[in-house]
Design a protein around this motif. Sequence first.
Motif, short mmCIF file in Angstrom:
data_model
loop_
_atom_site.label_atom_id
_atom_site.label_comp_id
_atom_site.label_asym_id
_atom_site.label_seq_id
_atom_site.Cartn_x
_atom_site.Cartn_y
_atom_site.Cartn_z
N THR A 114 -4.63 -15.68 24.18
CA THR A 114 -4.01 -16.81 24.88
C THR A 114 -2.52 -16.91 24.60
O THR A 114 -1.77 -17.41 25.44
N ARG A 116 -0.53 -14.56 24.73
CA ARG A 116 0.13 -13.67 25.70
C ARG A 116 0.29 -14.32 27.06
O ARG A 116 1.01 -13.80 27.91
N LEU A 117 -0.38 -15.44 27.28
CA LEU A 117 -0.34 -16.11 28.57
C LEU A 117 0.85 -17.07 28.65
O LEU A 117 1.26 -17.64 27.65
N SER A 118 1.31 -17.25 29.88
CA SER A 118 2.35 -18.26 30.10
C SER A 118 1.70 -19.64 30.00
O SER A 118 0.47 -19.76 30.11
N GLU A 121 -0.46 -20.15 32.98
CA GLU A 121 -1.71 -19.39 32.93
C GLU A 121 -2.70 -20.04 31.96
O GLU A 121 -3.90 -20.10 32.24
N ARG A 122 -2.23 -20.53 30.82
CA ARG A 122 -3.11 -21.22 29.87
C ARG A 122 -3.69 -22.48 30.49
O ARG A 122 -4.88 -22.77 30.33
N LEU A 125 -6.35 -21.38 32.97
CA LEU A 125 -7.54 -20.93 32.25
C LEU A 125 -8.31 -22.12 31.68
O LEU A 125 -9.54 -22.18 31.80
#
Length: 145
Positions: A114, A116-118, A121-122, A125
């Motif tokens: 997580t 690594r996500l922007s 994106e988090r 998700l």
Amino acid sequence: MSDTSIRDCVRQLRIELQIVNDKVASTAGLNPRDLDVLDVIDREGPCTPSHLAIRTGLPRATLTGVLARLEQQQWIDRERHPADGRSAQLRSTDRFDELRRLYRPMTEATKALTDRLSPQERDLLERMLTDLVTAVRQSHPGAVD
């Protein structure tokens, strides 16, 4: 990704989580379903046996034995409900830290993914997983929101 691929991924995740839960339960000297009971108590705060029966799907008679064993092993504390002396409030104890330690490798792996996500994106998700939990919960009899 197709709907079928997403469903397959969810099924695979369910299996992997079950494997981890079985290993954690075994290491901690618990039954796998005990983890469900302990998780609800820890995440949702002090709660009643009735709430646990609804949230875990365990029959009340089964849950009575589980709670007695978890209390004896000092995983939970039981105290009278302040508003209803006939009912009990159940809380997790400091012993829950043992489970956090056992889950740490999975927690760290999840965090690495997580991280690594922007932020967007988090957020997406989290919304998708929350909606998935809600959909699954509402799809079976006795569902609770």
